[in-house]
Enzyme design. Structure first.
Site, mmCIF file in Angstrom:
data_model
loop_
_atom_site.group_PDB
_atom_site.id
_atom_site.type_symbol
_atom_site.label_atom_id
_atom_site.label_comp_id
_atom_site.label_asym_id
_atom_site.label_seq_id
_atom_site.Cartn_x
_atom_site.Cartn_y
_atom_site.Cartn_z
ATOM 1 N N GLN A 1 0.881 -1.162 0.019
ATOM 2 C CA GLN A 1 0.048 -0.104 0.125
ATOM 3 C C GLN A 1 1.062 1.343 -0.067
ATOM 4 O O GLN A 1 2.037 1.341 0.532
ATOM 5 C CB GLN A 1 -0.896 0.187 1.242
ATOM 6 C CG GLN A 1 -1.781 -1.190 1.391
ATOM 7 C CD GLN A 1 -3.155 -0.817 0.594
ATOM 8 O OE1 GLN A 1 -3.597 -1.296 -0.120
ATOM 9 N NE2 GLN A 1 -3.483 0.515 0.775
HETATM 10 N N1 LIG Z 1 -7.146 -14.416 -10.166
HETATM 11 C C1 LIG Z 1 -6.201 -14.295 -9.138
HETATM 12 N N2 LIG Z 1 -6.137 -13.607 -8.089
HETATM 13 C C2 LIG Z 1 -5.098 -13.403 -7.583
HETATM 14 C C3 LIG Z 1 -3.902 -14.073 -7.946
HETATM 15 N N3 LIG Z 1 -2.853 -13.688 -6.800
HETATM 16 C C4 LIG Z 1 -3.398 -12.955 -5.945
HETATM 17 N N4 LIG Z 1 -4.887 -12.861 -6.294
HETATM 18 C C5 LIG Z 1 -5.816 -11.982 -5.362
HETATM 19 O O1 LIG Z 1 -5.396 -10.733 -5.412
HETATM 20 C C6 LIG Z 1 -5.581 -9.889 -4.233
HETATM 21 C C7 LIG Z 1 -4.234 -9.385 -3.588
HETATM 22 O O2 LIG Z 1 -3.526 -10.599 -3.227
HETATM 23 P P1 LIG Z 1 -2.468 -10.373 -1.750
HETATM 24 O O3 LIG Z 1 -1.665 -11.608 -1.747
HETATM 25 O O4 LIG Z 1 -3.085 -10.153 -0.681
HETATM 26 O O5 LIG Z 1 -1.547 -8.949 -2.756
HETATM 27 P P2 LIG Z 1 -0.238 -8.559 -1.842
HETATM 28 O O6 LIG Z 1 0.627 -8.182 -3.145
HETATM 29 O O7 LIG Z 1 0.268 -9.223 -0.704
HETATM 30 O O8 LIG Z 1 -0.841 -7.222 -1.621
HETATM 31 P P3 LIG Z 1 -0.416 -5.859 -0.308
HETATM 32 O O9 LIG Z 1 -0.335 -6.947 1.040
HETATM 33 O O10 LIG Z 1 -1.460 -5.163 -0.092
HETATM 34 O O11 LIG Z 1 0.857 -5.415 -0.532
HETATM 35 C C8 LIG Z 1 -6.225 -11.203 -3.583
HETATM 36 O O12 LIG Z 1 -7.599 -11.050 -3.415
HETATM 37 C C9 LIG Z 1 -5.638 -12.312 -3.966
HETATM 38 O O13 LIG Z 1 -6.631 -13.560 -3.919
HETATM 39 C C10 LIG Z 1 -3.921 -14.798 -9.308
HETATM 40 O O14 LIG Z 1 -2.660 -15.495 -9.500
HETATM 41 N N5 LIG Z 1 -4.862 -14.750 -9.726
#
Ligand SMILES: Nc1nc2c(ncn2[C@@H]2O[C@H](COP(=O)(O)OP(=O)(O)OP(=O)(O)O)[C@@H](O)[C@H]2O)c(=O)[nH]1
Ligand SMILES: [Mg+2]
Lengths: 201, 300
Positions: A70
């Site tokens: 974020q």
């Molecule tokens: N369809 C799909 N959704 C995904 C994939 N990888 C992650 N998501 C979705 O994307 C969203 C964000 O995933 P996170 O793993 O929380 O993302 P992050 O990069 O850790 O985000 P921050 O913690 O805010 O930095 C979630 O709703 C996941 O389920 C993917 O390969 N395919």
């Protein structure tokens, strides 16, 4: 014997690697790590702060730092740069509206002294979504071809299906190991600079 | 914290603990500037344990909803959508498919640059049955992405939405189904949103009511005057699960005091069913009337 050399020698014994997962929020960093670790990926909330995952991959112990992406958290990224062997930059390939932000954040990181010499893997995540940009499109959108300071590779992947996640780790481990453990010049603590990029896709 | 057992938790307490935990995490993050790596590591491990217990409590307090990705095994290779037939009968000039100039372009469904319009599923290419959606630059629009079963054209069909990205939406009402993936919104002002999703992130937005159902913590950042409510019952569809616990996290306000940037929409401010556009009604939706009834600004 300099301090860096000692650190390197110690690490050599333990075969440890420190890997930093960064990227904009919503990219899928936490989901990728949980998927790799065989954990449930449904109950994940946006990361406030960071997570550490330690797992053994092949014969290496990987200490993986996953820091929230974020905007209010990005200033803290620099607290995690020290001793990073590899940077894994995760991209939400469906996030066309923020590709430019994504490019700027990445290129900003590459100027950081403390990340110089780290291997760079770009995960073009969420390939299971129909509207996702391909890894070639992302390579261009992020201007990866201009990167000369780091060895890099881009892989299309999906944290949902698991596609290419292990392959990505394999590349990271091989690339870092090639630098840290197989190099005969352990006395030379300087990271390899200007190495030729590894381009895939 | 370690004294708490999973049996004794009610969701209020869990909520409080989640907030406390978030604060701890933030403090640790702040402290990484000066904490030596070893101590950082120890703190992180302790936090992890706490997080584990908290997770257990949370599960105990609110039985995990069955909301899950229901995606069929989609091939993971690039599978571009079939190109939109420009003969889409309503409005052929309003292309909704983005095509890049690349040789093998990927495509996604985008709804962009509209004002004073009612937009429903007929705006999507007819061949689409599941897609991620990009919405940008809407003003005074009503976007209705639920099927309208009364109609005998393709607005009656069901389109699964796999992820949502939105930017620059003003004075509009967005009505979405249960989105399988995450919703990410920027620069939304004076809007009403109704959606379900896996994760919710909202940035740089103001004066918006969000009717939402999700199992993770909705996050706002650089927002003001956001009000949250549960996804309206009358929009819910049989067969879907609608989790209803809301633990909003304001990333711009990680402090002991409650965030001034969001609130729970008071019961008496929740828009009644008759104000929402009705599915299945064949005649034209009066966009201005819907906006007038639903938008927070016009309701004061
Ligand atoms: N369809 C799909 N959704 C995904 C994939 N990888 C992650 N998501 C979705 O994307 C969203 C964000 O995933 P996170 O793993 O929380 O993302 P992050 O990069 O850790 O985000 P921050 O913690 O805010 O930095 C979630 O709703 C996941 O389920 C993917 O390969 N395919
Ligand atoms: Mg995360």
């Amino acid at each position: 014997m300099g301090l860096l050399t000692i650190i390197r020698k110690n690490r050599q014994k333990e075969k440890e690697m420190r890997i930093l997962f960064l990227g904009l929020d919503n990219a899928g960093k936490t989901t990728i790590l949980k998927k790799l670790n065989g954990e449930d990926i449904m109950g994940i909330s946006p990361t406030l702060g960071f997570n550490i995952k330690t797992f053994v991959h092949r014969k290496y112990t990987l200490n993986i730092w996953d820091v929230g992406g974020q905007r209010t958290l990005r200033p803290y990224w620099r607290n995690y740069f020290e001793q990073t062997d590899a940077l894994v930059w995760v991209v939400d390939s469906g996030d066309r509206l923020r590709m430019n932000d994504c490019k700027e954040e990445l290129h900003g990181l590459l100027l950081e002294d403390r990340l110089a010499g780290a291997s760079l893997l770009i995960f073009a995540n969420k390939q299971d979504l129909q509207g996702s940009m391909s890894s070639t499109e992302i390579r261009d959108a992020l201007d990866l071809l201009s990167i000369k300071s780091h060895r890099w590779k881009i892989l299309p992947c999906s944290a949902m299906t698991g596609e290419n996640l292990v392959e990505g780790l394999d590349w990271v481990v091989d690339d870092v190991a090639g630098r840290l453990y197989y190099s005969t010049t352990t006395e030379d603590a300087m990271p390899r600079q200007g190495a030729s990029p590894v381009v895939v896709h | 914290m370690s004294g708490l057992s999973a049996g004794s938790a009610d969701s209020k307490a869990v909520q409080q603990l989640s907030t406390d935990f978030a604060k701890l995490r933030k403090e640790l993050t702040d402290a990484t500037n000066f904490l030596p790596p070893y101590n950082q590591r120890q703190c992180e491990l302790q936090l992890k344990e706490v997080e584990g217990s908290l997770e257990k409590l949370r599960t105990a307090a609110a039985p995990k909803p069955k909301f899950a990705f229901k995606r069929k095994a989609v091939p993971s290779v690039q599978s571009p959508l079939p190109t939109a037939s420009p003969a889409s009968r309503d409005a052929p000039e309003k292309a909704v498919v983005v095509t890049s100039s690349n040789a093998t372009p990927s495509t996604g469904v985008t709804i962009s640059g509209r004002s004073h319009e009612f937009i429903d599923l007929s705006s999507l290419p007819p061949s689409v049955s599941a897609t991620d959606l990009i919405i940008s630059d809407l003003d005074h629009c009503v976007l209705y992405m639920l099927p309208r079963p009364g109609l005998e054209d393709d607005t009656a069909r069901d389109v699964r939405i796999t992820a949502l990205h939105a930017r620059n939406v003003r004075n509009s009402v967005l009505i979405m189904p249960m989105i399988e993936g995450s919703a990410l919104l920027h620069d939304v002002s004076q809007c009403v949103l109704a959606l379900g999703c896996h994760q919710y992130r909202m940035h740089t937005s103001t004066q918006t009511d969000v009717y939402i159902s999700l199992a993770s913590n909705p996050v706002i950042e650089h927002c003001k005057e956001i009000r949250f409510a549960n996804y309206p019952r009358f929009l819910q569809r049989a067969g879907d699960e609608y989790p209803s616990t809301l633990t909003v996290q304001d990333f711009s306000h990680i402090r002991p005091t409650p965030s001034p940037n969001w609130s729970i929409l008071p019961e008496d401010a929740v828009s009644p069913e008759e104000h929402w556009p009705k599915p299945g009604v064949a005649d034209n939706i009066d966009v201005d009337l819907v906006l007038q009834r639903l938008l927070p600004s016009s309701r004061g």
